[in-house]
Design a protein around this motif. Structure first.
Motif, PDB file in Angstrom:
ATOM      1  N   SER A 119     -97.045 -14.089 -63.731  1.00 43.29           N
ATOM      2  CA  SER A 119     -98.390 -13.254 -64.261  1.00 43.29           C
ATOM      3  C   SER A 119     -98.772 -13.327 -62.102  1.00 43.29           C
ATOM      4  O   SER A 119     -99.830 -12.265 -61.900  1.00 43.29           O
ATOM      5  N   LEU A 120     -98.710 -14.430 -61.778  1.00 42.08           N
ATOM      6  CA  LEU A 120     -99.464 -14.048 -60.381  1.00 42.08           C
ATOM      7  C   LEU A 120     -98.394 -13.353 -59.548  1.00 42.08           C
ATOM      8  O   LEU A 120     -98.827 -12.692 -58.626  1.00 42.08           O
ATOM      9  N   ALA A 153     -95.187 -10.319 -66.275  1.00 42.54           N
ATOM     10  CA  ALA A 153     -95.074 -10.929 -66.403  1.00 42.54           C
ATOM     11  C   ALA A 153     -94.236 -11.968 -67.382  1.00 42.54           C
ATOM     12  O   ALA A 153     -93.412 -11.996 -67.971  1.00 42.54           O
ATOM     13  N   TYR A 154     -94.853 -11.493 -68.713  1.00 44.96           N
ATOM     14  CA  TYR A 154     -94.231 -11.538 -70.425  1.00 44.96           C
ATOM     15  C   TYR A 154     -93.473 -11.149 -70.206  1.00 44.96           C
ATOM     16  O   TYR A 154     -92.487 -12.070 -71.028  1.00 44.96           O
ATOM     17  N   GLN A 155     -93.188  -9.900 -70.442  1.00 44.65           N
ATOM     18  CA  GLN A 155     -91.713  -9.345 -70.220  1.00 44.65           C
ATOM     19  C   GLN A 155     -90.120  -9.936 -68.948  1.00 44.65           C
ATOM     20  O   GLN A 155     -89.674  -9.543 -69.837  1.00 44.65           O
ATOM     21  N   ASN A 156     -90.317 -10.436 -68.331  1.00 44.43           N
ATOM     22  CA  ASN A 156     -89.918 -10.920 -67.364  1.00 44.43           C
ATOM     23  C   ASN A 156     -89.522 -12.448 -67.831  1.00 44.43           C
ATOM     24  O   ASN A 156     -89.001 -13.390 -67.298  1.00 44.43           O
ATOM     25  N   ILE A 157     -90.012 -13.460 -68.623  1.00 45.85           N
ATOM     26  CA  ILE A 157     -90.112 -14.847 -69.218  1.00 45.85           C
ATOM     27  C   ILE A 157     -88.377 -14.753 -69.745  1.00 45.85           C
ATOM     28  O   ILE A 157     -88.187 -14.374 -70.704  1.00 45.85           O
ATOM     29  N   SER A 158     -88.145 -15.942 -68.768  1.00 49.16           N
ATOM     30  CA  SER A 158     -86.587 -16.370 -69.489  1.00 49.16           C
ATOM     31  C   SER A 158     -86.110 -16.220 -70.691  1.00 49.16           C
ATOM     32  O   SER A 158     -85.650 -15.316 -71.247  1.00 49.16           O
ATOM     33  N   PHE A 159     -87.251 -16.168 -71.190  1.00 47.46           N
ATOM     34  CA  PHE A 159     -87.331 -16.793 -73.485  1.00 47.46           C
ATOM     35  C   PHE A 159     -87.045 -15.038 -73.588  1.00 47.46           C
ATOM     36  O   PHE A 159     -86.269 -14.872 -74.481  1.00 47.46           O
ATOM     37  N   GLU A 160     -87.994 -14.265 -73.434  1.00 47.10           N
ATOM     38  CA  GLU A 160     -88.160 -13.067 -73.840  1.00 47.10           C
ATOM     39  C   GLU A 160     -86.846 -12.374 -72.880  1.00 47.10           C
ATOM     40  O   GLU A 160     -86.166 -11.537 -73.810  1.00 47.10           O
ATOM     41  N   VAL A 199     -95.695 -20.885 -71.408  1.00 51.16           N
ATOM     42  CA  VAL A 199     -97.118 -20.536 -70.548  1.00 51.16           C
ATOM     43  C   VAL A 199     -97.271 -21.014 -68.934  1.00 51.16           C
ATOM     44  O   VAL A 199     -97.336 -19.964 -68.401  1.00 51.16           O
ATOM     45  N   LEU A 200     -96.199 -22.072 -68.756  1.00 46.04           N
ATOM     46  CA  LEU A 200     -95.999 -21.747 -67.233  1.00 46.04           C
ATOM     47  C   LEU A 200     -95.827 -20.974 -66.069  1.00 46.04           C
ATOM     48  O   LEU A 200     -95.209 -20.052 -65.331  1.00 46.04           O
ATOM     49  N   VAL A 232     -92.265 -28.697 -77.960  1.00 48.67           N
ATOM     50  CA  VAL A 232     -93.881 -28.407 -77.126  1.00 48.67           C
ATOM     51  C   VAL A 232     -92.971 -27.688 -75.972  1.00 48.67           C
ATOM     52  O   VAL A 232     -93.416 -27.717 -75.255  1.00 48.67           O
ATOM     53  N   PHE A 233     -91.866 -28.742 -75.506  1.00 49.62           N
ATOM     54  CA  PHE A 233     -91.860 -28.021 -74.509  1.00 49.62           C
ATOM     55  C   PHE A 233     -91.471 -26.375 -73.701  1.00 49.62           C
ATOM     56  O   PHE A 233     -91.209 -26.273 -73.160  1.00 49.62           O
ATOM     57  N   PHE A 234     -91.070 -25.401 -75.181  1.00 50.84           N
ATOM     58  CA  PHE A 234     -90.488 -24.528 -75.383  1.00 50.84           C
ATOM     59  C   PHE A 234     -92.510 -24.117 -75.306  1.00 50.84           C
ATOM     60  O   PHE A 234     -92.167 -22.803 -74.603  1.00 50.84           O
ATOM     61  N   TYR A 235     -92.947 -24.433 -75.150  1.00 48.85           N
ATOM     62  CA  TYR A 235     -94.377 -23.747 -75.209  1.00 48.85           C
ATOM     63  C   TYR A 235     -94.748 -24.077 -73.294  1.00 48.85           C
ATOM     64  O   TYR A 235     -96.100 -22.889 -73.453  1.00 48.85           O
ATOM     65  N   VAL A 236     -94.381 -25.205 -73.350  1.00 50.37           N
ATOM     66  CA  VAL A 236     -95.064 -25.333 -71.634  1.00 50.37           C
ATOM     67  C   VAL A 236     -94.719 -24.826 -71.331  1.00 50.37           C
ATOM     68  O   VAL A 236     -94.731 -24.300 -70.390  1.00 50.37           O
ATOM     69  N   LEU A 237     -93.588 -23.998 -70.931  1.00 52.33           N
ATOM     70  CA  LEU A 237     -92.561 -23.865 -70.345  1.00 52.33           C
ATOM     71  C   LEU A 237     -92.654 -21.923 -70.353  1.00 52.33           C
ATOM     72  O   LEU A 237     -92.866 -21.550 -69.182  1.00 52.33           O
TER      73      LEU A 237
END
Length: 107
Positions: free
Chosen positions: A66-67, A75-82, A59-60, A52-57
């Motif tokens: 994105s902003l 934005a997707y490319q720069n998500i820490s998980f990615e 998306v957040l 749950v925390f993975f998906y919350v973080l």
């Protein structure tokens, strides 16, 4: 467990991790060791954050980036998980040696 379904994917996306499953766009991707490893890294991330925390973080972070970038793909490319998964997907032993919460250094 690997599931093959073309219905989960948008445009060029071909793999998705939904713990404990890897979902691939087509069956030939089962042979793509780098893609499978990339998705295994996500499974590790999901497990350590109790899903749950993975998906919350995720998306957040995507919304904030994105902003920041005014570009959803960037934005997707720069998500820490990615960033962690992309940086280490070719090191096929990374997932087995990965330290918990390693994605933090990619924030």
């Amino acid at each position: 467990m690997i599931i093959v379904s073309r219905y989960f994917f948008y445009k060029n996306y071909v793999g998705l991790s939904l713990w404990p499953f890897l979902i691939l766009k087509n069956s030939t991707l089962k042979k793509d060791a780098v893609l499978i490893h990339h998705e295994h890294i996500h499974l590790k991330q999901q497990k350590e954050l109790l899903l749950v925390f993975f998906y919350v973080l995720y998306v957040l972070e995507w919304l904030l980036r994105s902003l920041w970038y005014l570009d959803t793909y960037k934005a997707y490319q720069n998500i820490s998980f990615e960033r962690e998964a992309y940086a280490n997907e070719v090191h096929l032993n990374y997932a087995s040696q990965r330290k918990p919460f390693s994605f933090i250094k990619y924030l």
